[in-house]
Design an enzyme around this catalytic site. Structure first.
Site, short mmCIF file in Angstrom:
data_model
loop_
_atom_site.label_atom_id
_atom_site.label_comp_id
_atom_site.label_asym_id
_atom_site.label_seq_id
_atom_site.Cartn_x
_atom_site.Cartn_y
_atom_site.Cartn_z
N GLY A 81 0.82 -1.21 0.00
CA GLY A 81 0.00 0.00 0.00
C GLY A 81 0.85 1.26 0.00
O GLY A 81 1.94 1.29 0.59
N ARG A 145 1.22 -5.67 -5.00
CA ARG A 145 1.21 -6.57 -3.84
C ARG A 145 1.70 -7.99 -4.17
O ARG A 145 1.50 -8.90 -3.37
CB ARG A 145 -0.19 -6.62 -3.23
N ASP A 176 5.66 -7.97 5.75
CA ASP A 176 5.74 -9.11 4.83
C ASP A 176 6.82 -8.90 3.78
O ASP A 176 7.61 -9.79 3.48
CB ASP A 176 4.41 -9.33 4.11
N LYS A 202 8.14 0.61 5.64
CA LYS A 202 7.01 1.41 5.16
C LYS A 202 5.69 0.84 5.63
O LYS A 202 5.55 -0.38 5.67
CB LYS A 202 7.04 1.41 3.63
N THR A 203 4.75 1.61 6.03
CA THR A 203 3.32 1.31 6.10
C THR A 203 2.62 2.38 6.93
O THR A 203 3.10 2.73 8.02
CB THR A 203 2.95 -0.07 6.67
N ASP A 205 0.04 1.89 8.42
CA ASP A 205 -0.59 1.21 9.56
C ASP A 205 0.23 1.32 10.85
O ASP A 205 -0.28 1.10 11.94
CB ASP A 205 -0.82 -0.28 9.25
P1 FBP Z 1 0.48 -1.93 3.69
O1 FBP Z 1 0.41 -2.83 4.88
O2 FBP Z 1 0.87 -2.60 2.45
O3 FBP Z 1 1.33 -0.72 3.96
O4 FBP Z 1 -0.98 -1.33 3.41
C1 FBP Z 1 -1.74 -0.80 4.43
C2 FBP Z 1 -3.13 -0.43 4.00
O5 FBP Z 1 -3.23 0.95 3.71
C3 FBP Z 1 -4.14 -0.83 5.07
O6 FBP Z 1 -4.33 0.19 6.00
C4 FBP Z 1 -5.37 -1.15 4.27
O7 FBP Z 1 -6.15 -2.10 4.92
C5 FBP Z 1 -4.80 -1.73 3.01
O8 FBP Z 1 -3.55 -1.13 2.83
C6 FBP Z 1 -5.66 -1.50 1.80
O9 FBP Z 1 -4.97 -1.93 0.67
P2 FBP Z 1 -5.61 -2.10 -0.76
O10 FBP Z 1 -5.98 -0.72 -1.23
O11 FBP Z 1 -4.55 -2.72 -1.58
O12 FBP Z 1 -6.82 -2.95 -0.59
#
Ligand code: FBP
Length: 552
Positions: A81, A145, A176, A202-203, A205
């Site tokens: 993300g 992803r 991951d 990165k994230t 979250d």
């Molecule tokens: P990452 O863990 O890859 O950084 O992504 C976090 C996030 O923004 C979450 O908060 C959310 O649940 C998810 O990505 C949504 O991803 P997508 O838009 O690919 O469904």
């Protein structure tokens, strides 16, 4: 490209590096720290990573650069993300690489890890990079992803690296992606490819953190963006005095985003998934807890309020997890076809009633029909319920309404309850990075190149002491294997970086816990306003409340 005034201004922003990286490339040397061990399951992890396990932690300091003067061709990948600041990781990496040797090359693999496997790439130059400095988004090369985790993928990656003469790969991703970076690093070492792998945390979250990584990038900007919006809604609620706003915020699993937003805005309610799980709360109990606040405020004439709901909360409600598990079983394989063939929702409901246990059926029965149907319509490619798509903000407002109706009947509540719903996620993932994220990300990228230059493999770029001014930040690297333990994933034991959930004994949660009863009954809203990029440092360079409390 059409440029906004802010975008033009941000091109001129010069990100702050840690003091120890400021004197120029020729004046950065390495200080080796002690040998490392994985946080748990040491023997198993060592066996799985014989070439990259147990290496020393390192920090950089001012001193003569003694790294090997070889030409570097580096590949970079954005994984998962979007998170504000990704472009600055790339530009920091590029600047350090070019400052070391103008012949060095930075290759960007497009659209995530699959770009490496498909050999889909571009080569960065000044003109291209300059369009992305200090901007949000991952559109500089795109993200994806796809997971890099199989031997076959690693063999292709090695071939692609050989073709381009690549000396190192930088993977910018979450827990991951960095786990996979460590596995790739081990593969490259075991096969004597000579290619190094460096990760960057990165994230939005905020769940990639541990004793070494103080925070993942993007969390600061994303939570500031959501907090601005929540603060604006609070002010609207306090002006109109007629709505209860149920606001879901992103955070696939952990509740760091919700907690940080609550610390910033002091809403009436904020659920914390980790607490819900620890207290084994049921949906009815949660609804009752929120309804208490609604009723207490209504008794004082305040028929308005704000509740923050973390995206992942329903998975932490034990009875709901059991329900999801049973639904997945109920529709496994060809049973889904039998279900889908049923003509009406009434027929489907009867099928469900027959298939679920009494306990799960009683949970299912209290859900609003739209949510019940969502559980059966939205399935992932494996046929499982897509929990992240459940509109939990609507679920909880419906349950609260039912609770209040019962109180009304009993004569214990006389207020008005008009809920409105919001979901804040995508609004924050590509915002212009705050000064903190712009500086932190640029430093992570710059530092990643120093790790490459000094020959490290399987390391995470580490910048710490982040609650202090950038001058005092400490740059270095940590073997990724140090952050690993063994977890059961899809029926197999796997080495993974431990995901950081909200610690209920930690200072950010404790602060929230000490104040939330007052916030639930009073109107204690705070309005953080928009991210400030220019002005006094105490306004523009502020880190998160979470980090400030953790480092108090
Ligand atoms: P990452 O863990 O890859 O950084 O992504 C976090 C996030 O923004 C979450 O908060 C959310 O649940 C998810 O990505 C949504 O991803 P997508 O838009 O690919 O469904």
């Amino acid at each position: 490209m059409n440029l906004s005034p802010l975008q033009k201004a941000r091109y001129q922003y010069v990100p702050k590096l840690p003091g120890m990286l400021r004197n120029g490339i020729s004046d950065i040397c390495v200080k080796e720290g002690s040998k490392t061990q994985s946080v748990a399951d040491q023997e198993k992890i060592e066996k799985l990573f014989p070439n990259t396990y147990g290496k020393n932690e390192i920090t950089f300091q001012k001193g003569k650069n003694t790294s090997q003067a070889k030409k570097q061709v580096v590949g970079v990948i954005l994984s998962g993300g979007q998170a504000p600041g990704g472009h600055n990781v790339v530009s920091g990496l590029y600047d350090a690489l070019k400052a070391t040797n103008s012949e060095n090359v930075l290759i960007g693999f497009k659209n995530g890890p699959s770009g490496l496997i498909d050999d889909d790439y571009l080569i960065f130059d000044d003109e291209y990079i300059n369009q992305y400095r200090n901007t949000g988004g991952f559109d500089i090369i795109g993200s994806g992803r796809t997971k890099l985790e199989t031997k076959e993928q690693f063999a292709i990656a090695a071939e692609v690296c050989k073709k381009h003469g690549i000396t190192a790969i930088v993977i910018i991703g979450g827990d991951d992606s960095n786990t996979n970076a460590a596995v790739l690093a081990e593969y490259f070492a075991a096969n004597n490819t000579g290619v190094q792998v460096i990760g960057c945390p990165k994230t939005i979250d905020g769940d990639l953190k541990n004793e070494d990584i103080e925070c993942s990038f993007g969390f600061d900007t994303a939570t500031k963006t959501y907090s601005e919006l929540i603060g604006n809604i609070e002010r609207d609620a306090n002006s109109a005095k007629k709505y209860w706003h149920f606001i879901k915020v992103m955070g696939r699993s952990a509740s760091h985003v919700a907690l940080e937003c609550a610390l910033e805005t002091q809403p009436n309610i904020c659920l914390i998934s980790e607490e819900v799980a620890a207290k084994k709360m049921s949906l009815v109990q949660i609804a009752d807890y929120i309804a208490d606040s609604v009723a207490a405020r209504a008794a004082k004439g305040m028929n308005f309020g704000v509740a923050i709901i973390p995206e992942g909360v329903v998975e932490f409600v034990p009875e709901f997890s059991v329900l999801i598990h049973e639904i997945n079983e109920l529709l496994a394989g060809s049973k889904a076809d039998a279900f889908n063939a049923l003509a009406t929702w009434e027929d489907k409901y009867a099928f469900i009633e027959k298939g679920l246990t009494k306990e799960s059926m009683s949970v299912f029965a209290i859900l609003p029909t739209t949510i019940q149907q969502q559980l059966f319509l939205e399935r992932d490619p494996h046929g499982n319920v897509q929990v992240s798509l459940i509109e939990s903000e609507k679920l909880f407002s419906a349950l609260v309404k039912a609770n209040l109706d019962a109180r009304k009947k009993a004569g214990t509540y006389k207020g008005k309850f008009s809920p409105l719903h919001h979901f804040f996620g995508y609004e924050g993932r590509c915002a212009f990075p705050s000064n903190f994220d712009a500086d932190y990300c640029y430093s992570l990228g710059y530092n990643a190149f120093m790790l490459i230059q000094y020959g490290y493999n399987g390391y995470l770029s580490k910048v710490s002491n982040l609650s202090k001014p950038a001058e005092e930040w400490v740059a270095g690297g940590m073997p990724i294997t140090k952050m690993m333990n063994i977890e059961r994933r899809h029926g197999e034991d796997k080495p993974v970086i431990k995901k950081a959930l909200v610690e209920l004994e930690g200072k950010p949660f404790k602060y929230f816990e000490a104040h939330r009863d007052e916030w639930a009954k009073e109107t204690a809203f705070t309005y953080p306003g928009a991210i400030q990029y220019y002005g006094p440092t105490e306004v523009c360079d502020l880190t998160t409340r979470t980090l400030a409390l953790e480092k108090e």
